[in-house]
Every structure is written in C-alpha cells, then in structure tokens.
Design a protein around this motif. Sequence first.
Motif, PDB file in Angstrom:
ATOM      1  N   ALA A 187       0.834  -1.204   0.000  1.00 47.88           N
ATOM      2  CA  ALA A 187       0.000   0.000   0.000  1.00 47.88           C
ATOM      3  C   ALA A 187       0.868   1.253   0.000  1.00 47.88           C
ATOM      4  O   ALA A 187       0.567   2.226  -0.706  1.00 47.88           O
ATOM      5  N   LYS A 188       1.959   1.233   0.751  1.00 46.76           N
ATOM      6  CA  LYS A 188       2.856   2.394   0.787  1.00 46.76           C
ATOM      7  C   LYS A 188       3.539   2.594  -0.557  1.00 46.76           C
ATOM      8  O   LYS A 188       3.702   3.731  -1.018  1.00 46.76           O
ATOM      9  N   ILE A 189       3.949   1.515  -1.203  1.00 47.28           N
ATOM     10  CA  ILE A 189       4.589   1.626  -2.519  1.00 47.28           C
ATOM     11  C   ILE A 189       3.604   2.190  -3.537  1.00 47.28           C
ATOM     12  O   ILE A 189       3.947   3.068  -4.334  1.00 47.28           O
ATOM     13  N   LYS A 190       2.365   1.703  -3.507  1.00 48.33           N
ATOM     14  CA  LYS A 190       1.335   2.221  -4.419  1.00 48.33           C
ATOM     15  C   LYS A 190       1.134   3.716  -4.208  1.00 48.33           C
ATOM     16  O   LYS A 190       1.054   4.496  -5.152  1.00 48.33           O
ATOM     17  N   GLU A 191       1.046   4.108  -2.942  1.00 46.00           N
ATOM     18  CA  GLU A 191       0.813   5.514  -2.641  1.00 46.00           C
ATOM     19  C   GLU A 191       1.974   6.377  -3.102  1.00 46.00           C
ATOM     20  O   GLU A 191       1.774   7.430  -3.713  1.00 46.00           O
ATOM     21  N   SER A 192       3.182   5.922  -2.839  1.00 45.34           N
ATOM     22  CA  SER A 192       4.357   6.735  -3.242  1.00 45.34           C
ATOM     23  C   SER A 192       4.459   6.820  -4.763  1.00 45.34           C
ATOM     24  O   SER A 192       4.807   7.875  -5.305  1.00 45.34           O
ATOM     25  N   ASN A 193       4.180   5.722  -5.456  1.00 45.51           N
ATOM     26  CA  ASN A 193       4.224   5.758  -6.921  1.00 45.51           C
ATOM     27  C   ASN A 193       3.162   6.697  -7.481  1.00 45.51           C
ATOM     28  O   ASN A 193       3.396   7.423  -8.445  1.00 45.51           O
ATOM     29  N   TYR A 194       1.984   6.706  -6.853  1.00 45.35           N
ATOM     30  CA  TYR A 194       0.922   7.598  -7.299  1.00 45.35           C
ATOM     31  C   TYR A 194       1.320   9.052  -7.081  1.00 45.35           C
ATOM     32  O   TYR A 194       1.107   9.909  -7.943  1.00 45.35           O
ATOM     33  N   LEU A 195       1.916   9.340  -5.919  1.00 42.37           N
ATOM     34  CA  LEU A 195       2.309  10.707  -5.629  1.00 42.37           C
ATOM     35  C   LEU A 195       3.450  11.165  -6.543  1.00 42.37           C
ATOM     36  O   LEU A 195       3.532  12.335  -6.906  1.00 42.37           O
ATOM     37  N   LYS A 196       4.352  10.251  -6.913  1.00 42.64           N
ATOM     38  CA  LYS A 196       5.446  10.599  -7.831  1.00 42.64           C
ATOM     39  C   LYS A 196       4.920  10.939  -9.220  1.00 42.64           C
ATOM     40  O   LYS A 196       5.476  11.786  -9.910  1.00 42.64           O
ATOM     41  N   SER A 197       3.852  10.270  -9.612  1.00 45.87           N
ATOM     42  CA  SER A 197       3.325  10.496 -10.967  1.00 45.87           C
ATOM     43  C   SER A 197       2.570  11.828 -11.089  1.00 45.87           C
ATOM     44  O   SER A 197       2.272  12.259 -12.185  1.00 45.87           O
ATOM     45  N   MET A 198       2.254  12.471  -9.985  1.00 41.80           N
ATOM     46  CA  MET A 198       1.503  13.735 -10.039  1.00 41.80           C
ATOM     47  C   MET A 198       2.397  14.897 -10.395  1.00 41.80           C
ATOM     48  O   MET A 198       3.521  14.989 -10.161  1.00 41.80           O
TER      49      MET A 198
END
Length: 198
Positions: A187-198
């Motif tokens: 879940a943390k990896i998903k969240e960080s990847n999502y935030l990086k893509s913004m």
Amino acid sequence: MLCKRCFRAVLTPRQLLPLARPFSIAARLRSDEPQLSTPITSPSDASAATTKPAAEPRSICLEGTILSGLNYTKGGNDPVAMKDEDYPEWLWSCLDMAKKGTDVADEDAGDEFSKSKKQRRLAAKRQKAIEAKLLAEGNLEALAPKVPLQHQSINLPGEPGGSVEHNIEAADKREELRKAMRKERKAKIKESNYLKSM
C-alpha cells in the motif's frame, strides 16, 4: 397458343361455388337434454381434479428432446432431455447459487486505501454495514478501534522445546504478521508511486 396451366384449366370442369350459403330452417329449437353453462360432473371427478393439480414443468425442454451442441466427447451422441423428476433437485437451484456467488464477490470488492473513489466508497459502505450489525448485536468490544497486527507490541508465541501444537500456532501467527506487513508495504509503494506520478 396456350400454356400448360391454361390448357389444363380449360380441360378440367370448373366447380362453381354457390352464391348463397345454404342453411336449414329445421334446426332443433329444443333439445332433449338441457344445455347448462357449467357442465355437471360426478363427485369422484371433482375430487380427483382438486387433489392432483397438474405439475408445472421446470425444464424448458420436453422429454425426449435432443440437446444438440452439448456433446463434449469425441464421436459421442448429443444428450437427450429426460423427465424433470429424473434430474437431481440441486440442479434447479444452480442459477440461484451463481447469483449469490456474485453478490459475495461484490461484498468483498472495495479497498479503503484504493486510488479509486468508487472502491473506497464500497469499502466504507461495507464497514458501516458491519458496524451496524455489531451494534445491533450489542458487541461493543468489536467496535473498539483495533491496532493493526504489525504495529502491536506483543511477543509472538513460540519457544524452543515447546509442544507441536504450540509451535504450529506460533508459525501461523508469524505467517499472519508477515502477510500484514507485506500488505502494508504494498500500500505504501502504491501511494508513493501515485504521488510521484503527479
């Protein structure tokens, strides 16, 4: 010159249709037996009709219908439909069970931490339903906020030289902790990847 059809029509005599329909004036005005609107039946016929109603067929295929396209064996014949009584009882409720299975799958759908608003809404709705059910049962302990397993500060069971049951329980607890930690990391990896893509 005449065609064959016309030539045959000329040779065969025509039957003239009558212009007016014949009818008889001497029709019976009164019959020997009185005509009733509802027929009179004997008591045995009436009791037989009330005790055994016609069974409604469950199958859409009549007995003896060849079910073409359902053969799955090489060189085999297509199956033939049987009477409804010859089929097992569970067959008639298969589709109901399939519908219930999709409902169960829909209940499991939804993740609290998903990027999709729809998935988060489903998870919140499911959680509210669970809380309402627990509140109705009076189970207030289950409503207390729970600390996730990976954040608890308790010692895992297990000791050297313990019994087999104790060691199996300890292995299960370690596996449960490992899965919880892995889920949190994902879940943390998903969240960080999502935030990086913004």
